[in-house]
Each structure stands twice: as structure tokens, then as C-alpha cells.
Design an enzyme around this catalytic site. Structure first.
Site, PDB file in Angstrom:
ATOM      1  N   GLU A   1       0.848  -1.202   0.000  1.00 50.50           N
ATOM      2  CA  GLU A   1       0.000   0.000   0.000  1.00 50.50           C
ATOM      3  C   GLU A   1       0.878   1.244   0.000  1.00 50.50           C
ATOM      4  O   GLU A   1       1.830   1.346   0.764  1.00 50.50           O
ATOM      5  CB  GLU A   1      -0.888  -0.024   1.255  1.00 50.50           C
ATOM      6  CG  GLU A   1      -2.252   0.514   1.029  1.00 50.50           C
ATOM      7  CD  GLU A   1      -3.076  -0.368   0.084  1.00 50.50           C
ATOM      8  OE1 GLU A   1      -3.185   0.025  -1.103  1.00 50.50           O
ATOM      9  OE2 GLU A   1      -3.586  -1.404   0.508  1.00 50.50           O
ATOM     10  N   GLY A  19     -16.313   4.216  -3.948  1.00 55.42           N
ATOM     11  CA  GLY A  19     -15.641   4.932  -2.862  1.00 55.42           C
ATOM     12  C   GLY A  19     -15.284   4.031  -1.692  1.00 55.42           C
ATOM     13  O   GLY A  19     -15.053   4.512  -0.586  1.00 55.42           O
ATOM     14  N   ALA A  20     -15.209   2.722  -1.930  1.00 53.07           N
ATOM     15  CA  ALA A  20     -14.932   1.760  -0.857  1.00 53.07           C
ATOM     16  C   ALA A  20     -13.476   1.310  -0.849  1.00 53.07           C
ATOM     17  O   ALA A  20     -13.129   0.335  -0.186  1.00 53.07           O
ATOM     18  CB  ALA A  20     -15.852   0.551  -0.993  1.00 53.07           C
ATOM     19  N   LEU A  31     -12.010   0.027  -3.382  1.00 53.67           N
ATOM     20  CA  LEU A  31     -11.950  -1.173  -4.216  1.00 53.67           C
ATOM     21  C   LEU A  31     -11.839  -0.803  -5.693  1.00 53.67           C
ATOM     22  O   LEU A  31     -12.027  -1.618  -6.576  1.00 53.67           O
ATOM     23  CB  LEU A  31     -13.173  -2.059  -3.939  1.00 53.67           C
ATOM     24  CG  LEU A  31     -13.321  -2.455  -2.464  1.00 53.67           C
ATOM     25  CD1 LEU A  31     -14.659  -3.155  -2.217  1.00 53.67           C
ATOM     26  CD2 LEU A  31     -12.171  -3.354  -2.017  1.00 53.67           C
ATOM     27  N   SER A  32     -11.549   0.466  -5.918  1.00 55.87           N
ATOM     28  CA  SER A  32     -11.223   0.989  -7.249  1.00 55.87           C
ATOM     29  C   SER A  32     -12.347   0.900  -8.268  1.00 55.87           C
ATOM     30  O   SER A  32     -12.170   0.452  -9.399  1.00 55.87           O
ATOM     31  CB  SER A  32      -9.946   0.336  -7.788  1.00 55.87           C
ATOM     32  OG  SER A  32      -9.191   1.332  -8.419  1.00 55.87           O
ATOM     33  N   SER A  56     -13.161   3.451  -9.570  1.00 54.63           N
ATOM     34  CA  SER A  56     -12.683   4.452 -10.542  1.00 54.63           C
ATOM     35  C   SER A  56     -11.854   3.784 -11.641  1.00 54.63           C
ATOM     36  O   SER A  56     -12.072   4.048 -12.826  1.00 54.63           O
ATOM     37  CB  SER A  56     -11.882   5.536  -9.830  1.00 54.63           C
ATOM     38  OG  SER A  56     -10.812   4.982  -9.089  1.00 54.63           O
ATOM     39  N   GLU A  77      -7.149   9.530 -14.807  1.00 53.77           N
ATOM     40  CA  GLU A  77      -7.492   9.729 -13.391  1.00 53.77           C
ATOM     41  C   GLU A  77      -6.597  10.804 -12.754  1.00 53.77           C
ATOM     42  O   GLU A  77      -7.060  11.636 -11.976  1.00 53.77           O
ATOM     43  CB  GLU A  77      -7.398   8.393 -12.640  1.00 53.77           C
ATOM     44  CG  GLU A  77      -8.218   8.403 -11.376  1.00 53.77           C
ATOM     45  CD  GLU A  77      -8.590   7.018 -10.827  1.00 53.77           C
ATOM     46  OE1 GLU A  77      -8.646   6.039 -11.590  1.00 53.77           O
ATOM     47  OE2 GLU A  77      -8.829   6.945  -9.607  1.00 53.77           O
ATOM     48  N   ASP A  84      -3.878   0.337  -9.595  1.00 59.07           N
ATOM     49  CA  ASP A  84      -5.292   0.032  -9.796  1.00 59.07           C
ATOM     50  C   ASP A  84      -5.589  -0.294 -11.258  1.00 59.07           C
ATOM     51  O   ASP A  84      -6.286  -1.259 -11.569  1.00 59.07           O
ATOM     52  CB  ASP A  84      -6.169   1.216  -9.374  1.00 59.07           C
ATOM     53  CG  ASP A  84      -6.015   1.572  -7.916  1.00 59.07           C
ATOM     54  OD1 ASP A  84      -5.300   0.853  -7.195  1.00 59.07           O
ATOM     55  OD2 ASP A  84      -6.613   2.582  -7.490  1.00 59.07           O
TER      56      ASP A  84
HETATM   57  P1  ADP Z   1     -12.851   4.022  -5.444  1.00 58.15           P
HETATM   58  O1  ADP Z   1     -12.059   3.954  -6.682  1.00 58.15           O
HETATM   59  O2  ADP Z   1     -12.140   3.498  -4.239  1.00 58.15           O
HETATM   60  O3  ADP Z   1     -14.223   3.422  -5.568  1.00 58.15           O
HETATM   61  P2  ADP Z   1     -12.693   6.820  -6.030  1.00 58.15           P
HETATM   62  O4  ADP Z   1     -12.951   8.038  -5.211  1.00 58.15           O
HETATM   63  O5  ADP Z   1     -11.370   6.675  -6.641  1.00 58.15           O
HETATM   64  O6  ADP Z   1     -13.071   5.567  -5.115  1.00 58.15           O
HETATM   65  O7  ADP Z   1     -13.762   6.732  -7.182  1.00 58.15           O
HETATM   66  C1  ADP Z   1     -15.129   6.877  -6.886  1.00 58.15           C
HETATM   67  C2  ADP Z   1     -15.747   7.830  -7.868  1.00 58.15           C
HETATM   68  O8  ADP Z   1     -15.812   7.211  -9.155  1.00 58.15           O
HETATM   69  C3  ADP Z   1     -17.197   8.167  -7.531  1.00 58.15           C
HETATM   70  O9  ADP Z   1     -17.265   9.272  -6.655  1.00 58.15           O
HETATM   71  C4  ADP Z   1     -17.766   8.499  -8.887  1.00 58.15           C
HETATM   72  O10 ADP Z   1     -17.423   9.824  -9.266  1.00 58.15           O
HETATM   73  C5  ADP Z   1     -16.992   7.559  -9.801  1.00 58.15           C
HETATM   74  N1  ADP Z   1     -17.752   6.318 -10.048  1.00 58.15           N
HETATM   75  C6  ADP Z   1     -17.378   5.061  -9.721  1.00 58.15           C
HETATM   76  N2  ADP Z   1     -18.274   4.143 -10.172  1.00 58.15           N
HETATM   77  C7  ADP Z   1     -19.228   4.847 -10.801  1.00 58.15           C
HETATM   78  C8  ADP Z   1     -20.435   4.483 -11.490  1.00 58.15           C
HETATM   79  N3  ADP Z   1     -20.817   3.221 -11.617  1.00 58.15           N
HETATM   80  N4  ADP Z   1     -21.158   5.477 -12.048  1.00 58.15           N
HETATM   81  C9  ADP Z   1     -20.772   6.754 -11.943  1.00 58.15           C
HETATM   82  N5  ADP Z   1     -19.669   7.153 -11.304  1.00 58.15           N
HETATM   83  C10 ADP Z   1     -18.890   6.235 -10.734  1.00 58.15           C
HETATM   84 MG    MG Z   2     -10.251   4.986  -7.039  1.00 59.14          MG
END
Ligand code: ADP
Ligand code: MG
Length: 385
Positions: A35, A123-124, A126-127, A129, A161, A173
Site C-alpha cells: 500500500e 468509494g470503498a 476497491l477501485s 474508478s 485519473e 489500480d
Molecule cells: P474508489 O475507486 O475506491 O471506488 P474513487 O474516489 O477513486 O473511489 O472513485 C469513486 C468515484 O468514481 C465516484 O465518486 C464516482 O465519481 C466515480 N464512479 C465510480 N463508479 C461509478 C459508477 N458506476 N457510475 C458513476 N460514477 C462512478
Molecule cells: Mg479509485
């Protein structure tokens, strides 16, 4: 449950009124160990999750890109392919920024319609994004016949990103989301970009990697993540090395005496010991050791993230401590920190006990309930046949 190809195609034609050209998926990921090492040339050992972002897409005749998400049903966001950073903010930037990143790398693309539908918890840690970036990048590659391999697409998704969305992530990721193989951990040297797929036969060993989603959102764009990166850069400069990767565990004590700032020293200690932990886990698994032996290394990683890197939270600590007390072989927070998820390596027979222990602690402390699932190493990005 991920959407099937037929359901994804129907979702697309309900929204856009015509059939799509194809359906692509890319997974979320969970990091077993390694990490905050991926922006200083270090080692990471994540695996892809079965949860994916599904992208259904069709080329358009013009140069516009439109994106909808089933998880953001109120929005439909559209932009020209000549968009630049700042033109789109919010969730749609994760998808539309891929068009910018591809063009910035010199690739020719046209317009497209896209529908996203993701089962990766958002936002957990777990990517979710990277799942968007990698699925959309894969769709563009195939739609426009771009000469790009997995790691090229991972680089495009990372650029999106970092520079379009503005989230300063390393390359882990996107690399694992593109390139993972089922049943394997994805060992990546982020300096050489050498990949080794390391078999991770949890099932055979009667083990489960339990993911505990604290459902406290992390926020990479606020100060905590940036200040950790800054400390890593400061440490690198003070030690006069190309990257912290170049500080071996045997040189750590001597190196730390050269850093006056105790906070920077602690951050450096995390990164150097974490790289050693990744190498140790890989060595154990390669040698066919019982995966239970990995447990204590995970727990040591958690202490390092909590005490030296200081990115854990009361919810993450409670998840780790309760899981360990209930018999987990090891547990740690996973992902960027400040919220998100923890993992626990547990006997499959003991999963219910560990879940109950964590849930009990959360209730006692007045935390909102955690969510649980078991992580099975899954495949990287691909087009659905
Ligand atoms: P993680 O990658 O850990 O889930 P991030 O903050 O990097 O957290 O990414 C989360 C962001 O990605 C959300 O706030 C949203 O903007 C976007 N996102 C993720 N999945 C979706 C989805 N299925 N539809 C729309 N936006 C999404
Ligand atoms: Mg992310």
C-alpha cells in the site's frame, strides 16, 4: 450480480434507441499487500474482484461522446472529443477523460455513446474508478482499432485519473484491472512494470479473503493523500535516492538517521517495510507455503499503515482488531486509506464468526453497519463474447 450481456445491451438501447457495438467489462480490485508503494517504484500485490464496471458502447457518426451511468440515473453527460481537463467534472470525468487521454497520447478516435453499469462498491477503496477507466479504455481500443496492449491502456486510464479527474493515484489500480488473471494475485514491480501472476489457491486451503467495507467513504482529492505523497517525495530527496524503492530493508535504520523530520521518517519506514512485506508474501506463496502464513504479514502491514503512515480510521482499526480477535490469520486496511475497506484472511468455516464479531464491535461503537463479501481472484478487463 454483474449485468449479463443481454441486459447491458437492453439498457443501452432503452437509453439511446439503437443497438450497441459491444459490451466490455473491467474489474475493481482489492490489494492484498503493498500500500502506497506504487508511486515510489515499489511492489504491489493486488487481485481483481469479480465485481466489474460494464460499459456498453456504440460508435457515433459525429465527434461527440455521451455517457450515462446506471448508478447516476439523473445524469447524461456529453462532450466533444476535443475536450480538455476542466471541461468535465464529477463522475463523468472518469469516462470522458479517457477520450482526452487517448488523444493526448496521439490516438485517433471518434464519437461514441456509452452506458456504464457497475457492481464495484463506489468509494470503498476497491477501485470503482479504475474499473470505469479500464472498461472505457478497452471499449475505445476495440471501437477505433487502437494499437494498444493492456499496460498501454492502464497508462491511459491512469493519466485520465491523474490529470483529467485530478486524483493523484499510482499505477496499481489500472494495471491490475486491465491485466489480472483469475485465481492469481497480480505481483507488479511498478518501476520495471514487470508482472508476475502468482497463484492464490485460497479455496484449496479452505480459506476466505473476507472484504469488510466500512462504508465510510474515502476522498482521494482532499489533503491526506496528497500530504503522504509529499512526505514520500521529501524522504526521497533527503535520502538522495531515485525512489524509496532503492532503500533496502537492511539500510533502513541508517537511512532513518539521516531524516530529521520524524513524520517523514515514519512515512519512509512504512514504504520501505511495506516493499519488504510484499516480497516476503510473494516468496511464501511461490514456495507453496500455507497461505495462512501470510496472515501475520498482513497484520504487520496494518500496524505500519496505522502508526507510521497514519491513514487508518477508527472503523478500519475496529474491523481489523475484531477480525483478528475472532480468529483471522491476519487483517489489514486496504486501499488508499482514510476510510474504505479492510481485508481479513480467515478459515472459510470461521467466516460467519468473524463477520459477527466485526458487526458486534461496530454496533457497540455506534458505527454504521459494515458490508461483507468474500474476494475471489477474477479476470482483468475484456470484451464480452
Ligand atoms: P474508489 O475507486 O475506491 O471506488 P474513487 O474516489 O477513486 O473511489 O472513485 C469513486 C468515484 O468514481 C465516484 O465518486 C464516482 O465519481 C466515480 N464512479 C465510480 N463508479 C461509478 C459508477 N458506476 N457510475 C458513476 N460514477 C462512478
Ligand atoms: Mg479509485
Amino acid at each position: 450480480m454483474n449485468v449479463t450481456k443481454a441486459v447491458a445491451e437492453k439498457e443501452f438501447s432503452d437509453i439511446f434507441g439503437h443497438a450497441p457495438d459491444g459490451v466490455w467489462v473491467a474489474p475493481g480490485r482489492v490489494n492484498l499487500i503493498g500500500e502506497h508503494t506504487d508511486y515510489s517504484g515499489g511492489f504491489v500485490l493486488p487481485m481483481a474482484l469479480p465485481q466489474v464496471c460494464t460499459v456498453t458502447a456504440a460508435k457515433r457518426d459525429d465527434d461527440r461522446i455521451t455517457v450515462c451511468s446506471r448508478q447516476r440515473p439523473e445524469d447524461r453527460v456529453s462532450a466533444g472529443i476535443d475536450l480538455v481537463p476542466g471541461d468535465v467534472t464529477g463522475w463523468a470525468a472518469y469516462a470522458l477523460g479517457i477520450a482526452w487521454a487517448l488523444r493526448a497520447a496521439g490516438h485517433r478516435i471518434g464519437g461514441a455513446d456509452l452506458v456504464l453499469d457497475s457492481t464495484v462498491p463506489i468509494g470503498a477503496g476497491l477501485s470503482s474508478s479504475a474499473a470505469i477507466g479500464c472498461s472505457v479504455a478497452s471499449a475505445f481500443r476495440d471501437l477505433f482499432d487502437l494499437p494498444l496492449e493492456g499496460l498501454d491502456l492502464a497508462a491511459v486510464a491512469r493519466t485520465c485519473e491523474n490529470e483529467f479527474v485530478g486524483a493523484p493515484t499510482g499505477v496499481m489500480d489500472q494495471a491490475v484491472s486491465m491485466m489480472a488473471q483469475p485465481g492469481h494475485l497480480f505481483f507488479l514491480d511498478t518501476r520495471s512494470m514487470r508482472i508476475e501472476q502468482v497463484p492464490f489457491a485460497l479455496d484449496q486451503a479452505g480459506l476466505t479473503l473476507l472484504v469488510i467495507d466500512t462504508r465510510t467513504a474515502h476522498e482521494l482529492n482532499d489533503g491526506g493523500y496528497g500530504s503522504r505523497r509529499q512526505a514520500v517525495e521529501d524522504g526521497t530527496r533527503l535520502l538522495d535516492v531515485p525512489a524509496l524503492r532503492d532503500v533496502g530493508i537492511q539500510d533502513l535504520d541508517a537511512a532513518l538517521t539521516r531524516i530529521g523530520d520524524t513524520t517523514v521518517a515514519a512515512r519512509v519506514r512504512h514504504v520501505v517495510t511495506e516493499n519488504a512485506r510484499v516480497e516476503e508474501v510473494v516468496r511464501l506463496l511461490r514456495s507453496g507455503a500455507d497461505p495462512r502464513e501470510v496472515g501475520p504479514i498482513l497484520s504487520a502491514g496494518h500496524r505500519s499503515l496505522r502508526d507510521d503512515f497514519e491513514i487508518s480510521t477508527p472503523e478500519l482499526d475496529a474491523a481489523v482488531e475484531s477480525a483478528e480477535a475472532a480468529g483471522a490469520f491476519g487483517a489489514r486496511m486496504t486501499g488508499g486509506g482514510f476510510g474504505g475497506s479492510a481485508i481479513a484472511l480467515v478459515d472459510t468455516d470461521a467466516v460467519d464468526e468473524v463477520k459477527a464479531a466485526v458487526a458486534g464491535t461496530y454496533a457497540e461503537r455506534g458505527f454504521q453497519p459494515a458490508a461483507f463479501f468474500s474476494a475471489v481472484p477474477a479476470a482483468g478487463a475484456h470484451r464480452l463474447p
